[in-house]
Design an enzyme around this catalytic site. Structure first.
Site, PDB file in Angstrom:
ATOM      1  N   THR A 187     121.201 -26.202 -58.669  1.00 52.28           N
ATOM      2  CA  THR A 187     119.999 -26.847 -59.163  1.00 52.28           C
ATOM      3  C   THR A 187     118.742 -25.998 -59.214  1.00 52.28           C
ATOM      4  O   THR A 187     118.477 -25.167 -58.341  1.00 52.28           O
ATOM      5  CB  THR A 187     119.688 -28.083 -58.286  1.00 52.28           C
ATOM      6  OG1 THR A 187     120.900 -28.714 -57.913  1.00 52.28           O
ATOM      7  CG2 THR A 187     118.862 -29.077 -59.038  1.00 52.28           C
ATOM      8  N   ARG A 215     132.887 -34.121 -62.503  1.00 50.62           N
ATOM      9  CA  ARG A 215     132.104 -34.515 -61.339  1.00 50.62           C
ATOM     10  C   ARG A 215     130.626 -34.540 -61.718  1.00 50.62           C
ATOM     11  O   ARG A 215     130.117 -33.611 -62.343  1.00 50.62           O
ATOM     12  CB  ARG A 215     132.340 -33.507 -60.206  1.00 50.62           C
ATOM     13  CG  ARG A 215     131.506 -33.771 -58.936  1.00 50.62           C
ATOM     14  CD  ARG A 215     130.282 -32.891 -58.862  1.00 50.62           C
ATOM     15  NE  ARG A 215     129.560 -32.976 -57.596  1.00 50.62           N
ATOM     16  CZ  ARG A 215     128.409 -32.364 -57.345  1.00 50.62           C
ATOM     17  NH1 ARG A 215     127.851 -31.614 -58.255  1.00 50.62           N
ATOM     18  NH2 ARG A 215     127.820 -32.490 -56.174  1.00 50.62           N
ATOM     19  N   ILE A 216     129.978 -35.625 -61.353  1.00 52.63           N
ATOM     20  CA  ILE A 216     128.534 -35.752 -61.585  1.00 52.63           C
ATOM     21  C   ILE A 216     127.853 -35.708 -60.230  1.00 52.63           C
ATOM     22  O   ILE A 216     128.302 -36.337 -59.266  1.00 52.63           O
ATOM     23  CB  ILE A 216     128.221 -37.064 -62.338  1.00 52.63           C
ATOM     24  CG1 ILE A 216     128.780 -36.988 -63.764  1.00 52.63           C
ATOM     25  CG2 ILE A 216     126.713 -37.348 -62.358  1.00 52.63           C
ATOM     26  CD1 ILE A 216     128.549 -38.237 -64.603  1.00 52.63           C
ATOM     27  N   GLY A 217     126.761 -34.978 -60.139  1.00 51.08           N
ATOM     28  CA  GLY A 217     126.034 -34.848 -58.882  1.00 51.08           C
ATOM     29  C   GLY A 217     124.761 -35.678 -58.883  1.00 51.08           C
ATOM     30  O   GLY A 217     124.627 -36.630 -59.627  1.00 51.08           O
ATOM     31  N   ASP A 218     123.816 -35.264 -58.058  1.00 43.57           N
ATOM     32  CA  ASP A 218     122.606 -36.056 -57.888  1.00 43.57           C
ATOM     33  C   ASP A 218     121.568 -35.837 -58.976  1.00 43.57           C
ATOM     34  O   ASP A 218     120.711 -36.700 -59.195  1.00 43.57           O
ATOM     35  CB  ASP A 218     121.974 -35.730 -56.535  1.00 43.57           C
ATOM     36  CG  ASP A 218     121.539 -34.281 -56.479  1.00 43.57           C
ATOM     37  OD1 ASP A 218     122.414 -33.386 -56.462  1.00 43.57           O
ATOM     38  OD2 ASP A 218     120.333 -34.024 -56.487  1.00 43.57           O
ATOM     39  N   THR A 237     117.339 -30.761 -54.280  1.00 40.10           N
ATOM     40  CA  THR A 237     118.448 -29.833 -54.431  1.00 40.10           C
ATOM     41  C   THR A 237     119.245 -29.805 -53.147  1.00 40.10           C
ATOM     42  O   THR A 237     118.688 -30.023 -52.062  1.00 40.10           O
ATOM     43  CB  THR A 237     117.940 -28.417 -54.763  1.00 40.10           C
ATOM     44  OG1 THR A 237     119.023 -27.481 -54.605  1.00 40.10           O
ATOM     45  CG2 THR A 237     116.816 -27.976 -53.842  1.00 40.10           C
ATOM     46  N   GLY A 238     120.541 -29.528 -53.270  1.00 41.01           N
ATOM     47  CA  GLY A 238     121.359 -29.458 -52.072  1.00 41.01           C
ATOM     48  C   GLY A 238     122.720 -30.073 -52.330  1.00 41.01           C
ATOM     49  O   GLY A 238     123.292 -29.898 -53.397  1.00 41.01           O
ATOM     50  N   GLY A 240     124.894 -32.722 -53.477  1.00 42.01           N
ATOM     51  CA  GLY A 240     124.677 -33.868 -54.354  1.00 42.01           C
ATOM     52  C   GLY A 240     125.089 -35.195 -53.772  1.00 42.01           C
ATOM     53  O   GLY A 240     124.401 -36.205 -53.916  1.00 42.01           O
TER      54      GLY A 240
END
Lengths: 319, 327
Positions: A187, A215-218, A237-238, A240
């Protein structure tokens, strides 16, 4: 009061002994890009325009995990996501599964402004990008040798992705760091406020190395990785999965609104008291030009500047 | 101290006031049947996270807009999404872009329990489904004749709204369209709108809360459009204090982070469940139209909606039960 801007290039296990040839280009990029943001704010560009153009720069820079330089999925492909939000109207745009669009953040902005929707993904997002005439490149454009190497190392280390469904109890449960600690970074993001108190946030990512396809993150989940309202603008960031569960970006604003905390207090509370250690960093600005850049991992590539002349570029916690 | 179990289900908000009585009765019967399943399970001390998976029943029945009976995309296909969240540890799982998975909510559960991630979509989600061996069918299994008709009408009535070359904010609502009813949801006349989403929220005898939401999404939607239902914090949320499932105009629910908001207001302002729900519906939707169901760890149940009707029902351990559609 006055404008303020903060940007990040990812939080995570950035090794303190990072070789200088990997550290310098990143620091130089942060410096160059924050200056672009500053000059646009001085030229009275809106915060929404500023966060978009700053994130475009970060996407185009191959040293950060977004756009060109995105980490690779387990299939060796790039799947990018991005999100943008306007604090005044809470209008937002998000995109996932982007593979050929050079600047996913601009696609997110087009979705926000040209459709009645907020979030488009995969083939539908790519099709819309083409309709809008956004710049696209062959998938190979985004892939860097560094990331091919990262994926190889991740697979060789037989790196089973940490089971994010279990609470992360202690530091010792973390797997031994890969030779390249930067592989965990995800990110880029930017938040900005002008001297009228207008806020905006933008985030963009290539995701996590060696993830499952799809895969979907934050990042594209409004309230998790990205959020802006009248209280603040936040880009996180980090890890997800942790950021989603903790609704990190939304909660910074919620704690300001409902508990009356200042920006710095709210951001520190969410990152240090709520989010599990090692998982989260964020940049945030308030309508009065305050900046906060807390993180609970080893480091976070970051930079900020305020109209009264303060500026900072940093990687680890200050002494 | 937990005060007994409670369960609520919904079949979507934004209901045509002229819906034939027969259809209203069928809807209520389905909701009642689902509640009874939940009541039996909860009476046997099942855990909330297991009980909310009864959303499968709502998916399998073609009555509501999820699973079979999903509203159709602009291409006449079905693209489904779902999410589930366990208030214990706030574990979550979500899926989008499903085209062959018979029960999206169960795949979301598998994402939560069996994958290192929280959210899988499109071909990646379908691939995971195969790995997990869940039941899959051809896309036309999900398509009903009713929805084929609705899509046709939606296209006729609203072709302008979905012309993406035209920037938002142009006053196309004022262009004459062939609608009798002035009520719209998501730009579609209420007479043909397919109320989006089904959901369930539960608090079990241990005071643990869980929520699940599933949908076919917006009628006539663009391929790849993701709504609020799979987004944790928007359409679904569960924590220590409560569990929430939302329905209605997805974009408004996302902007308002509606499901998380109920929890945040309880946590940070100390409001009780109904007050939190009322506050969120009143203050967090701007011009958006939506509804939600919620339970609290102390066994309360609450609804809120600011639109015309919401298919819903609830039951609590002390014997209370109701199923309703209107105010």
């Amino acid at each position: 009061m006055g404008w303020a801007i903060a940007l990040h290039g990812g939080a995570g296990d950035i090794p303190l002994n990072i070789p200088v040839e990997r550290r310098q280009p990143r620091e130089a990029a942060l410096r160059r890009i924050i200056e672009i943001g500053v000059s646009k704010l001085n030229a009275k560009f809106s915060p929404l325009d500023v966060v978009e153009l700053v994130v475009r720069e970060l996407e185009n820079c191959p040293y950060f995990n977004a756009g060109k330089g995105s980490v690779l999925t387990t299939n060796g492909t790039v799947e990018m996501e991005a999100c943008i939000m306007d604090g005044n109207t809470k209008r937002c745009g998000a995109v996932s599964g982007v593979t050929t669009v050079v600047n996913p953040i601009s696609l997110a902005r087009q979705i926000m402004e040209k459709t009645p929707h907020i979030y488009l993904a995969f083939d539908g997002a790519e099709a819309f990008a083409r309709e809008q005439g956004l710049e696209t490149m062959d998938k190979s454009h985004f892939i860097t040798p560094e990331n091919i190497e990262r994926l190889k190392q991740a697979k060789e280390a037989n790196r089973v992705q940490q089971d994010y469904t279990q609470p992360i109890k202690t530091e010792d449960q973390k797997e031994p760091p890969l030779p390249d600690g930067l592989s965990k970074l995800g990110t880029v993001g930017c938040v900005a406020v002008d001297n009228l108190g207008n806020l905006a946030a933008a985030t963009s990512t290539g995701g996590l190395v060696n993830t499952m396809v799809g895969r979907i993150g934050d990042t594209p989940v409004i309230g998790a990785g990205t959020y802006a309202n009248k209280f603040c603008a936040v880009s996180a960031t980090g890890r997800g999965e942790a950021i989603i569960r903790e609704t990190v970006a939304r909660d910074v604003a919620a704690v300001m609104e409902y508990k009356g905390l200042s920006l710095k207090e709210a951001a520190a509370y969410i990152v240090h008291e709520v989010a599990p250690k090692g998982t989260t960093g964020l940049v945030a600005v308030s309508p009065t030009g305050e900046v906060a850049m807390p993180f609970n991992a080893t480091g976070m590539f970051r930079a900020c500047a305020t109209e009264d002349g303060f500026s900072e570029i940093a990687i680890w916690h200050s002494e | 101290m937990p005060a007994g179990w409670a369960i609520a289900v919904h079949g979507g908000a934004g209901v045509d006031p002229n819906l034939p009585t027969e259809r209203q009765e069928e809807a209520k019967q389905l909701l009642t049947r689902c509640l009874n399943l939940g009541i039996d399970a909860l009476g046997s001390s099942a855990s909330a996270i297991d009980v909310v998976e009864l959303v499968r029943e709502l998916e399998s029945d073609p009555m509501f807009n999820s699973g079979r009976g999903s509203a159709l995309t602009e291409n006449g296909t079905v693209e489904m999404e779902a999410s589930i969240m366990d208030g214990v540890g706030r574990r979550c799982g979500a899926v989008s872009g499903l085209t062959t998975v018979k029960n999206p909510v169960s795949l979301a559960r598998l994402v939560m329990d069996k994958s290192p991630h929280s959210y899988l979509a499109f071909s990646g989600a379908e691939k995971f489904a195969k790995q997990m061996g869940v039941e899959t069918v051809e896309n036309d299994y999900f398509v009903t004749q009713d929805n084929v008709e609705m899509l046709k009408l939606a296209k006729e009535a609203n072709s302008i709204v979905f012309d993406y070359r035209i920037p938002k904010g142009s006053n196309y609502e004022s262009c004459g369209t062939l609608v009798e009813s002035p009520i719209h949801m998501n730009g579609i006349p209420i007479s043909i709108y397919a109320p989006e989403t089904v959901g369930c929220v539960v608090v079990d005898r241990q005071g643990h809360c869980a929520a699940a939401t599933s949908t076919g999404g917006l009628l006539n939607k663009r391929m790849g459009r993701i709504g609020d239902s799979p987004l944790i914090g928007a359409g679904t949320y569960a924590c220590d204090l409560c569990a929430v499932s939302c329905t209605g105009e997805g974009e408004a629910i996302i902007r308002g982070t509606l499901a998380r908001e109920v929890g945040a207001v309880m946590e940070y302002k100390g409001l009780g469940l109904q007050d939190a729900v009322d506050f969120v519906i009143k203050e967090r939707l701007d011009e958006g139209k939506a509804g939600l169901i919620a339970v609290s760890k102390t066994g309360q149940v609450a609804y809120g909606f600011n639109c015309v009707g919401m298919f819903r029902g609830c039951a609590t351990e002390n014997g209370f039960m109701e199923v309703s559609i209107w105010d």
